[in-house]
Design a protein around this motif. Structure first.
Motif, mmCIF file in Angstrom:
data_model
loop_
_atom_site.group_PDB
_atom_site.id
_atom_site.type_symbol
_atom_site.label_atom_id
_atom_site.label_comp_id
_atom_site.label_asym_id
_atom_site.label_seq_id
_atom_site.Cartn_x
_atom_site.Cartn_y
_atom_site.Cartn_z
ATOM 1 N N ASN A 156 23.230 16.586 87.476
ATOM 2 C CA ASN A 156 21.881 16.427 86.945
ATOM 3 C C ASN A 156 21.040 17.671 87.195
ATOM 4 O OD1 ASN A 156 19.624 14.584 85.904
ATOM 5 N ND2 ASN A 156 18.811 15.201 87.890
ATOM 6 N N GLY A 157 21.230 18.298 88.369
ATOM 7 C CA GLY A 157 20.480 19.505 88.686
ATOM 8 C C GLY A 157 20.815 20.651 87.744
ATOM 9 N N VAL A 158 22.095 20.817 87.462
ATOM 10 C CA VAL A 158 22.515 21.869 86.539
ATOM 11 C C VAL A 158 21.987 21.590 85.135
ATOM 12 C CG1 VAL A 158 24.498 22.942 85.415
ATOM 13 C CG2 VAL A 158 24.572 22.457 87.860
ATOM 14 N N LEU A 159 22.087 20.317 84.719
ATOM 15 C CA LEU A 159 21.585 19.940 83.400
ATOM 16 C C LEU A 159 20.083 20.166 83.302
ATOM 17 C CD1 LEU A 159 22.170 18.692 80.628
ATOM 18 C CD2 LEU A 159 21.776 16.440 81.648
ATOM 19 N N MET A 160 19.344 19.842 84.377
ATOM 20 C CA MET A 160 17.905 20.047 84.377
ATOM 21 C C MET A 160 17.561 21.525 84.236
ATOM 22 S SD MET A 160 15.022 18.821 87.163
ATOM 23 C CE MET A 160 15.704 19.775 88.523
ATOM 24 N N ALA A 161 18.290 22.387 84.943
ATOM 25 C CA ALA A 161 18.045 23.825 84.856
ATOM 26 C C ALA A 161 18.315 24.334 83.444
ATOM 27 C CB ALA A 161 18.910 24.560 85.868
ATOM 28 N N VAL A 162 19.408 23.869 82.845
ATOM 29 C CA VAL A 162 19.778 24.315 81.497
ATOM 30 C C VAL A 162 18.747 23.848 80.467
ATOM 31 C CG1 VAL A 162 21.487 24.090 79.658
ATOM 32 C CG2 VAL A 162 22.240 24.448 82.010
ATOM 33 N N VAL A 163 18.396 22.554 80.529
ATOM 34 C CA VAL A 163 17.446 22.007 79.558
ATOM 35 C C VAL A 163 16.070 22.633 79.733
ATOM 36 C CG1 VAL A 163 16.244 19.912 78.810
ATOM 37 C CG2 VAL A 163 18.685 19.832 79.333
ATOM 38 N N PHE A 164 15.630 22.790 80.975
ATOM 39 C CA PHE A 164 14.338 23.413 81.249
ATOM 40 C C PHE A 164 14.296 24.818 80.656
ATOM 41 C CE2 PHE A 164 10.974 25.500 83.520
ATOM 42 C CZ PHE A 164 10.066 24.502 83.832
ATOM 43 N N PHE A 165 15.378 25.567 80.833
ATOM 44 C CA PHE A 165 15.424 26.929 80.285
ATOM 45 C C PHE A 165 15.356 26.902 78.759
ATOM 46 C CE2 PHE A 165 17.961 30.370 78.453
ATOM 47 C CZ PHE A 165 17.272 31.480 78.939
ATOM 48 N N LEU A 166 16.092 25.987 78.131
ATOM 49 C CA LEU A 166 16.160 25.960 76.671
ATOM 50 C C LEU A 166 14.826 25.574 76.035
ATOM 51 C CD1 LEU A 166 19.657 24.291 76.078
ATOM 52 C CD2 LEU A 166 19.037 26.701 75.769
#
Length: 242
Positions: A156-166
């Protein structure tokens, strides 16, 4: 939905238009959307979320009353964020009126996410809602006792970082290039000086904060991933192990 509407409504009103504009949100369409949205999300909060959560996650039943209230609130928040984000994507990609006139275009579909001027830019900003589900999920894992180094938490942390960046960082060039394309046009100068200043200044301030948040999220994500390589899987409070 109301968030996008409030941002656009407060930017530009001349004294002669106060009466007319004040009545616009109370049109039959806006009134219907408001009533249906309120009733639907109240039903989701009080009935659907507790029922579904207790079956999907048995740990929900062990939470305090205050935690259950926040849990249900975050569940509804997640659904709302996804719904608003999907509407925004459709409007930005397929709504001809908004794309042809990003400052004043206001077709019916835009009224579902908000009403007023700057529809393109307001809906563009609402794409940030796509990062909300990951933030809420982080809280769910925390209150259920999942360790930070657990696989679900790390994923979830990795997904949050990716989505936040996008949705907040990678889209900046598109947002500001469109802002530059309307700068100096007739539609641009129809917005009052105060409205233009608030729009541009708030956009810059928000993106400065987005960069700061992205930096913190990336550092936190890196630390958790790095520490997980050094530590053995831990037993979780809910009885699960990685």
């Amino acid at each position: 939905m109301a968030e996008g509407m409030s941002v656009k409504h407060l930017l530009n009103f001349s004294p002669g238009t106060w009466g007319r504009v004040a009545m616009d949100p109370f049109s039959q369409l806006i009134l219907l959307i408001s009533v249906v949205s309120f009733c639907t999300f109240q039903w989701l909060f009080h009935s659907v979320s507790p029922w579904a959560s207790s079956r999907i996650s048995p740990g929900f039943l062990k939470l305090t009353h205050k935690q259950k209230i926040e849990w249900n609130s975050r569940t509804v928040s997640t659904l709302h964020a996804l719904l608003v984000g999907l509407f925004c994507l459709y409007i930005l990609f397929f709504d001809e009126a908004v794309n042809q006139d990003p400052v004043w275009g206001d077709p019916t579909l835009v009224k579902i996410n908000g009403q007023g001027m700057l529809p393109y830019f307001a809906n563009f900003r609402l794409l940030a809602e796509f990062s909300t589900p990951c933030v809420n999920q982080r809280w769910f894992f925390e209150v259920l006792g999942y360790p930070k180094a657990s696989k679900p938490n790390m994923a979830n942390g990795v997904l949050m970082a990716v989505v936040f960046f996008l949705v907040r960082i990678a889209v900046m060039p598109v947002y500001y290039s469109r802002m530059c394309s309307v700068y100096g046009t007739e539609a641009f100068y129809k917005v009052s000086f105060g409205g233009r200043s608030a729009w541009i200044f708030s956009s810059i301030c928000l993106d400065i904060m987005n960069v700061m948040w992205m930096h913190k999220i990336a550092r936190g994500c890196y630390k958790v991933l790095r520490s997980s390589r050094k530590s053995k899987p831990e037993s979780q409070e809910n009885g699960k192990t990685d």
